[in-house]
Design a protein around this motif. Structure first.
Motif, PDB file in Angstrom:
ATOM      1  N   PHE A 196       0.831  -1.197   0.000  1.00 32.56           N
ATOM      2  CA  PHE A 196       0.000   0.000   0.000  1.00 32.56           C
ATOM      3  C   PHE A 196       0.870   1.254   0.000  1.00 32.56           C
ATOM      4  N   ALA A 197       1.931   1.247   0.810  1.00 32.88           N
ATOM      5  CA  ALA A 197       2.824   2.405   0.860  1.00 32.88           C
ATOM      6  C   ALA A 197       3.505   2.613  -0.493  1.00 32.88           C
ATOM      7  N   CYS A 198       3.937   1.523  -1.127  1.00 31.69           N
ATOM      8  CA  CYS A 198       4.560   1.641  -2.456  1.00 31.69           C
ATOM      9  C   CYS A 198       3.572   2.196  -3.470  1.00 31.69           C
ATOM     10  N   LEU A 199       2.344   1.698  -3.436  1.00 30.74           N
ATOM     11  CA  LEU A 199       1.322   2.193  -4.359  1.00 30.74           C
ATOM     12  C   LEU A 199       1.072   3.680  -4.130  1.00 30.74           C
ATOM     13  N   PHE A 200       1.011   4.096  -2.874  1.00 34.37           N
ATOM     14  CA  PHE A 200       0.790   5.504  -2.556  1.00 34.37           C
ATOM     15  C   PHE A 200       1.937   6.358  -3.086  1.00 34.37           C
ATOM     16  N   ILE A 201       3.173   5.899  -2.904  1.00 33.82           N
ATOM     17  CA  ILE A 201       4.338   6.653  -3.381  1.00 33.82           C
ATOM     18  C   ILE A 201       4.340   6.732  -4.898  1.00 33.82           C
ATOM     19  N   ILE A 202       4.016   5.626  -5.565  1.00 30.45           N
ATOM     20  CA  ILE A 202       3.979   5.624  -7.029  1.00 30.45           C
ATOM     21  C   ILE A 202       2.920   6.592  -7.543  1.00 30.45           C
ATOM     22  N   ILE A 203       1.751   6.566  -6.947  1.00 32.74           N
ATOM     23  CA  ILE A 203       0.686   7.489  -7.375  1.00 32.74           C
ATOM     24  C   ILE A 203       1.111   8.928  -7.125  1.00 32.74           C
ATOM     25  N   GLN A 204       1.804   9.160  -6.009  1.00 31.15           N
ATOM     26  CA  GLN A 204       2.252  10.515  -5.707  1.00 31.15           C
ATOM     27  C   GLN A 204       3.258  10.992  -6.759  1.00 31.15           C
TER      28      GLN A 204
ATOM     29  N   ASN B 114      -3.851  17.329  -8.040  1.00 32.66           N
ATOM     30  CA  ASN B 114      -4.550  16.923  -6.836  1.00 32.66           C
ATOM     31  C   ASN B 114      -4.426  15.407  -6.686  1.00 32.66           C
ATOM     32  N   LEU B 115      -3.730  14.963  -5.664  1.00 35.28           N
ATOM     33  CA  LEU B 115      -3.436  13.549  -5.474  1.00 35.28           C
ATOM     34  C   LEU B 115      -4.700  12.740  -5.229  1.00 35.28           C
ATOM     35  N   TYR B 116      -5.698  13.344  -4.660  1.00 33.29           N
ATOM     36  CA  TYR B 116      -6.886  12.600  -4.280  1.00 33.29           C
ATOM     37  C   TYR B 116      -7.976  12.636  -5.335  1.00 33.29           C
ATOM     38  N   SER B 117      -7.640  13.071  -6.528  1.00 32.38           N
ATOM     39  CA  SER B 117      -8.646  13.079  -7.589  1.00 32.38           C
ATOM     40  C   SER B 117      -8.383  11.937  -8.546  1.00 32.38           C
ATOM     41  N   GLY B 118      -9.397  11.554  -9.282  1.00 31.65           N
ATOM     42  CA  GLY B 118      -9.256  10.473 -10.248  1.00 31.65           C
ATOM     43  C   GLY B 118      -8.341  10.833 -11.395  1.00 31.65           C
ATOM     44  N   SER B 119      -8.172  12.123 -11.677  1.00 30.15           N
ATOM     45  CA  SER B 119      -7.341  12.518 -12.808  1.00 30.15           C
ATOM     46  C   SER B 119      -5.869  12.185 -12.589  1.00 30.15           C
ATOM     47  N   SER B 120      -5.435  12.078 -11.331  1.00 29.15           N
ATOM     48  CA  SER B 120      -4.032  11.736 -11.094  1.00 29.15           C
ATOM     49  C   SER B 120      -3.735  10.306 -11.522  1.00 29.15           C
ATOM     50  N   LEU B 121      -4.765   9.468 -11.564  1.00 33.23           N
ATOM     51  CA  LEU B 121      -4.570   8.089 -12.004  1.00 33.23           C
ATOM     52  C   LEU B 121      -4.541   7.984 -13.527  1.00 33.23           C
ATOM     53  N   LEU B 122      -4.920   9.031 -14.215  1.00 37.60           N
ATOM     54  CA  LEU B 122      -4.982   8.996 -15.669  1.00 37.60           C
ATOM     55  C   LEU B 122      -3.756   9.621 -16.312  1.00 37.60           C
TER      56      LEU B 122
ATOM     57  N   VAL C 167      -4.009   1.031 -14.137  1.00 36.18           N
ATOM     58  CA  VAL C 167      -4.113   1.250 -12.698  1.00 36.18           C
ATOM     59  C   VAL C 167      -5.440   0.696 -12.184  1.00 36.18           C
ATOM     60  N   LEU C 168      -6.512   0.951 -12.918  1.00 39.08           N
ATOM     61  CA  LEU C 168      -7.818   0.440 -12.508  1.00 39.08           C
ATOM     62  C   LEU C 168      -7.809  -1.086 -12.488  1.00 39.08           C
ATOM     63  N   THR C 169      -7.209  -1.704 -13.490  1.00 39.99           N
ATOM     64  CA  THR C 169      -7.120  -3.164 -13.539  1.00 39.99           C
ATOM     65  C   THR C 169      -6.338  -3.694 -12.349  1.00 39.99           C
ATOM     66  N   ALA C 170      -5.239  -3.043 -12.016  1.00 39.44           N
ATOM     67  CA  ALA C 170      -4.421  -3.479 -10.881  1.00 39.44           C
ATOM     68  C   ALA C 170      -5.188  -3.347  -9.567  1.00 39.44           C
ATOM     69  N   ILE C 171      -5.898  -2.256  -9.392  1.00 40.06           N
ATOM     70  CA  ILE C 171      -6.653  -2.047  -8.156  1.00 40.06           C
ATOM     71  C   ILE C 171      -7.776  -3.067  -8.032  1.00 40.06           C
TER      72      ILE C 171
ATOM     73  N   ALA D  40      -7.903  -6.038  -9.450  1.00 34.66           N
ATOM     74  CA  ALA D  40      -7.296  -7.346  -9.210  1.00 34.66           C
ATOM     75  C   ALA D  40      -6.858  -7.489  -7.754  1.00 34.66           C
ATOM     76  N   PHE D  41      -6.319  -6.433  -7.187  1.00 38.26           N
ATOM     77  CA  PHE D  41      -5.904  -6.472  -5.787  1.00 38.26           C
ATOM     78  C   PHE D  41      -7.099  -6.674  -4.866  1.00 38.26           C
ATOM     79  N   VAL D  42      -8.169  -5.927  -5.120  1.00 36.19           N
ATOM     80  CA  VAL D  42      -9.368  -6.037  -4.280  1.00 36.19           C
ATOM     81  C   VAL D  42      -9.973  -7.436  -4.391  1.00 36.19           C
ATOM     82  N   VAL D  43     -10.069  -7.947  -5.609  1.00 31.18           N
ATOM     83  CA  VAL D  43     -10.632  -9.293  -5.798  1.00 31.18           C
ATOM     84  C   VAL D  43      -9.753 -10.336  -5.115  1.00 31.18           C
ATOM     85  N   GLY D  44      -8.440 -10.215  -5.252  1.00 30.06           N
ATOM     86  CA  GLY D  44      -7.533 -11.140  -4.587  1.00 30.06           C
ATOM     87  C   GLY D  44      -7.665 -11.097  -3.080  1.00 30.06           C
ATOM     88  N   THR D  45      -7.817  -9.901  -2.536  1.00 31.46           N
ATOM     89  CA  THR D  45      -7.991  -9.753  -1.094  1.00 31.46           C
ATOM     90  C   THR D  45      -9.287 -10.411  -0.632  1.00 31.46           C
TER      91      THR D  45
END
Length: 105
Positions: free
Chosen positions: A38-46, A58-66, A74-78, A80-85
């Motif tokens: 989670f920390a790595c994902l947060f740093i990568i997104i930042q 804005n880090l907390y907006s959806g546009s930062s993921l695009l 990124v959406l596929t990875a998230i 997949a992570f949620v489904v795996g969990t």
């Protein structure tokens, strides 16, 4: 002096305690790995959230993921992570329930 049955029951009790310790260590290790991921994902997104001219989006907006059209990945990875969990939690609960019912595999 202990009888054979008493020794056997003591052995089973100790084995159960050792299994619980091992399971506890495994769960703690998985929790630490999940936190690190989670920390790595947060740093990568930042880092990906830096705009074209060096400004931070804005880090907390959806546009930062695009950033650079990587949103689908990124959406596929998230997802997949949620489904795996979810699958992991379901499997662990089923295993614990089976273990309590005496249906060890």
């Amino acid at each position: 002096m202990m009888t054979g049955e008493e020794r056997l029951s003591e052995l089973h009790r100790r084995m159960k305690g050792l299994r619980k310790k091992r399971q506890s260590r495994m769960i703690n290790a998985m929790g630490m790995v999940s936190t690190a991921l989670f920390a790595c994902l947060f740093i990568i997104i930042q880092h990906l959230g830096v705009g074209q001219f060096g400004t931070t989006t804005n880090l907390y907006s959806g546009s930062s993921l695009l950033y650079e059209e990587a949103g689908g990945y990124v959406l596929t990875a998230i997802v997949a992570f949620v489904v795996g969990t979810i699958v992991t939690v379901i499997c662990v609960r089923k295993h614990n329930r089976d273990k309590e019912n005496g249906e060890e595999s």
